[in-house]
Design a protein around this motif. Structure first.
Motif, PDB file in Angstrom:
ATOM      1  N   GLN A   5       0.869  -1.175   0.000  1.00 31.54           N
ATOM      2  CA  GLN A   5       0.000   0.000   0.000  1.00 31.54           C
ATOM      3  C   GLN A   5       0.903   1.221   0.000  1.00 31.54           C
ATOM      4  O   GLN A   5       1.780   1.356   0.847  1.00 31.54           O
ATOM      5  N   LEU A   6       0.696   2.094  -0.966  1.00 27.43           N
ATOM      6  CA  LEU A   6       1.531   3.265  -1.136  1.00 27.43           C
ATOM      7  C   LEU A   6       0.634   4.498  -1.122  1.00 27.43           C
ATOM      8  O   LEU A   6      -0.318   4.582  -1.899  1.00 27.43           O
ATOM      9  N   LEU A   7       0.940   5.440  -0.249  1.00 24.80           N
ATOM     10  CA  LEU A   7       0.169   6.680  -0.186  1.00 24.80           C
ATOM     11  C   LEU A   7       0.945   7.770  -0.916  1.00 24.80           C
ATOM     12  O   LEU A   7       2.121   7.992  -0.652  1.00 24.80           O
ATOM     13  N   LEU A   8       0.274   8.425  -1.855  1.00 25.06           N
ATOM     14  CA  LEU A   8       0.892   9.476  -2.654  1.00 25.06           C
ATOM     15  C   LEU A   8       0.121  10.769  -2.474  1.00 25.06           C
ATOM     16  O   LEU A   8      -1.100  10.752  -2.305  1.00 25.06           O
ATOM     17  N   ASP A   9       0.835  11.881  -2.573  1.00 24.70           N
ATOM     18  CA  ASP A   9       0.123  13.161  -2.568  1.00 24.70           C
ATOM     19  C   ASP A   9      -0.601  13.287  -3.910  1.00 24.70           C
ATOM     20  O   ASP A   9      -0.240  12.619  -4.886  1.00 24.70           O
ATOM     21  N   PRO A  10      -1.638  14.111  -3.966  1.00 24.99           N
ATOM     22  CA  PRO A  10      -2.445  14.205  -5.191  1.00 24.99           C
ATOM     23  C   PRO A  10      -1.647  14.567  -6.444  1.00 24.99           C
ATOM     24  O   PRO A  10      -1.891  14.014  -7.522  1.00 24.99           O
ATOM     25  N   ALA A  11      -0.674  15.450  -6.315  1.00 26.54           N
ATOM     26  CA  ALA A  11       0.092  15.866  -7.500  1.00 26.54           C
ATOM     27  C   ALA A  11       0.944  14.715  -8.038  1.00 26.54           C
ATOM     28  O   ALA A  11       1.021  14.508  -9.254  1.00 26.54           O
ATOM     29  N   TYR A  34       0.384  11.472  -7.601  1.00 22.68           N
ATOM     30  CA  TYR A  34      -0.511  10.478  -8.177  1.00 22.68           C
ATOM     31  C   TYR A  34      -0.967  10.916  -9.572  1.00 22.68           C
ATOM     32  O   TYR A  34      -1.010  10.110 -10.497  1.00 22.68           O
ATOM     33  N   GLN A  35      -1.274  12.201  -9.727  1.00 19.93           N
ATOM     34  CA  GLN A  35      -1.747  12.689 -11.022  1.00 19.93           C
ATOM     35  C   GLN A  35      -0.676  12.535 -12.092  1.00 19.93           C
ATOM     36  O   GLN A  35      -0.969  12.156 -13.225  1.00 19.93           O
ATOM     37  N   ARG A  36       0.588  12.795 -11.739  1.00 15.96           N
ATOM     38  CA  ARG A  36       1.675  12.615 -12.718  1.00 15.96           C
ATOM     39  C   ARG A  36       1.777  11.156 -13.143  1.00 15.96           C
ATOM     40  O   ARG A  36       1.946  10.855 -14.321  1.00 15.96           O
ATOM     41  N   VAL A  37       1.665  10.246 -12.164  1.00 18.27           N
ATOM     42  CA  VAL A  37       1.745   8.819 -12.484  1.00 18.27           C
ATOM     43  C   VAL A  37       0.532   8.403 -13.325  1.00 18.27           C
ATOM     44  O   VAL A  37       0.659   7.680 -14.317  1.00 18.27           O
ATOM     45  N   ALA A  38      -0.653   8.866 -12.945  1.00 17.18           N
ATOM     46  CA  ALA A  38      -1.869   8.521 -13.687  1.00 17.18           C
ATOM     47  C   ALA A  38      -1.818   9.080 -15.106  1.00 17.18           C
ATOM     48  O   ALA A  38      -2.241   8.406 -16.062  1.00 17.18           O
ATOM     49  N   ASP A  39      -1.284  10.288 -15.267  1.00 13.65           N
ATOM     50  CA  ASP A  39      -1.149  10.870 -16.610  1.00 13.65           C
ATOM     51  C   ASP A  39      -0.206  10.034 -17.474  1.00 13.65           C
ATOM     52  O   ASP A  39      -0.485   9.785 -18.646  1.00 13.65           O
ATOM     53  N   GLU A  40       0.908   9.590 -16.885  1.00 10.14           N
ATOM     54  CA  GLU A  40       1.848   8.743 -17.621  1.00 10.14           C
ATOM     55  C   GLU A  40       1.196   7.423 -18.011  1.00 10.14           C
ATOM     56  O   GLU A  40       1.362   6.935 -19.127  1.00 10.14           O
ATOM     57  N   ALA A  41       0.425   6.863 -17.092  1.00 13.30           N
ATOM     58  CA  ALA A  41      -0.259   5.598 -17.361  1.00 13.30           C
ATOM     59  C   ALA A  41      -1.235   5.761 -18.520  1.00 13.30           C
ATOM     60  O   ALA A  41      -1.270   4.940 -19.441  1.00 13.30           O
ATOM     61  N   GLU A  42      -2.009   6.814 -18.496  1.00 10.24           N
ATOM     62  CA  GLU A  42      -2.978   7.052 -19.568  1.00 10.24           C
ATOM     63  C   GLU A  42      -2.278   7.308 -20.897  1.00 10.24           C
ATOM     64  O   GLU A  42      -2.670   6.771 -21.933  1.00 10.24           O
ATOM     65  N   LYS A  43      -1.216   8.108 -20.850  1.00  4.80           N
ATOM     66  CA  LYS A  43      -0.490   8.463 -22.067  1.00  4.80           C
ATOM     67  C   LYS A  43       0.127   7.228 -22.723  1.00  4.80           C
ATOM     68  O   LYS A  43       0.184   7.136 -23.950  1.00  4.80           O
ATOM     69  N   THR A  44       0.585   6.277 -21.913  1.00 12.61           N
ATOM     70  CA  THR A  44       1.277   5.106 -22.448  1.00 12.61           C
ATOM     71  C   THR A  44       0.401   3.869 -22.515  1.00 12.61           C
ATOM     72  O   THR A  44       0.869   2.805 -22.918  1.00 12.61           O
ATOM     73  N   GLY A  45      -0.877   3.994 -22.102  1.00 14.55           N
ATOM     74  CA  GLY A  45      -1.793   2.866 -22.183  1.00 14.55           C
ATOM     75  C   GLY A  45      -1.489   1.755 -21.194  1.00 14.55           C
ATOM     76  O   GLY A  45      -1.715   0.588 -21.482  1.00 14.55           O
ATOM     77  N   ARG A  46      -0.940   2.126 -20.051  1.00 12.00           N
ATOM     78  CA  ARG A  46      -0.613   1.143 -19.020  1.00 12.00           C
ATOM     79  C   ARG A  46      -1.389   1.462 -17.749  1.00 12.00           C
ATOM     80  O   ARG A  46      -1.998   2.513 -17.627  1.00 12.00           O
ATOM     81  N   SER A  47      -1.331   0.553 -16.800  1.00 13.11           N
ATOM     82  CA  SER A  47      -1.971   0.802 -15.506  1.00 13.11           C
ATOM     83  C   SER A  47      -1.037   1.635 -14.629  1.00 13.11           C
ATOM     84  O   SER A  47       0.179   1.701 -14.868  1.00 13.11           O
ATOM     85  N   VAL A  48      -1.615   2.259 -13.615  1.00 12.35           N
ATOM     86  CA  VAL A  48      -0.822   3.004 -12.640  1.00 12.35           C
ATOM     87  C   VAL A  48       0.180   2.050 -11.986  1.00 12.35           C
ATOM     88  O   VAL A  48       1.361   2.392 -11.794  1.00 12.35           O
ATOM     89  N   ASN A  49      -0.270   0.841 -11.655  1.00 15.19           N
ATOM     90  CA  ASN A  49       0.636  -0.134 -11.045  1.00 15.19           C
ATOM     91  C   ASN A  49       1.819  -0.433 -11.946  1.00 15.19           C
ATOM     92  O   ASN A  49       2.960  -0.543 -11.477  1.00 15.19           O
ATOM     93  N   ALA A  50       1.576  -0.597 -13.240  1.00 10.56           N
ATOM     94  CA  ALA A  50       2.671  -0.904 -14.170  1.00 10.56           C
ATOM     95  C   ALA A  50       3.675   0.236 -14.220  1.00 10.56           C
ATOM     96  O   ALA A  50       4.887   0.004 -14.262  1.00 10.56           O
ATOM     97  N   VAL A  51       3.186   1.470 -14.211  1.00 10.99           N
ATOM     98  CA  VAL A  51       4.083   2.630 -14.229  1.00 10.99           C
ATOM     99  C   VAL A  51       4.928   2.647 -12.959  1.00 10.99           C
ATOM    100  O   VAL A  51       6.146   2.863 -13.009  1.00 10.99           O
TER     101      VAL A  51
END
Length: 109
Positions: free
Chosen positions: A13-19, A21-38
């Protein structure tokens, strides 16, 4: 980059600040991967010392370089024959003299 050959056996379990998490989620969406994979890739890139990890980093660097080159393809290519060595050094020494003058002025204040 999914790794179907790996069996995951630990849950974290990893707690991230919103900013972050958003950078990781943006990378995941941009590359077509899951947040976990990133996140797994980021951890592997930081802690793997094997040749496979080094190859992945080199491949990613090459992809980024190619993307940069494609983005700037509309610019005129650099021609070394256009390099004016005299102008370069004149500009360099002009900046250096200004820096030394400013340093001297600040020391005398």
């Amino acid at each position: 980059m999914s790794r179907p050959d790996l069996q995951f056996s630990r849950r974290v379990q990893l707690l991230l600040d919103p900013a972050t998490y958003q950078r990781v989620a943006d990378e995941a969406e941009k590359t077509g991967r899951s947040v976990n994979a990133v996140l797994r890739e980021a951890i592997s890139a930081r802690y793997d010392n094997d040749e496979e990890a080094a190859q992945r980093r080199r491949s990613e660097a090459a992809r980024q370089l190619l993307a940069y080159m494609e983005a700037s393809s509309d610019e005129e290519p650099y021609d070394p024959a256009d390099f004016d060595e005299d102008a370069y050094y004149e500009n360099y020494w002009s900046r250096e003299m200004k820096r030394l003058d400013a340093e001297k002025a600040s020391q005398s204040s």
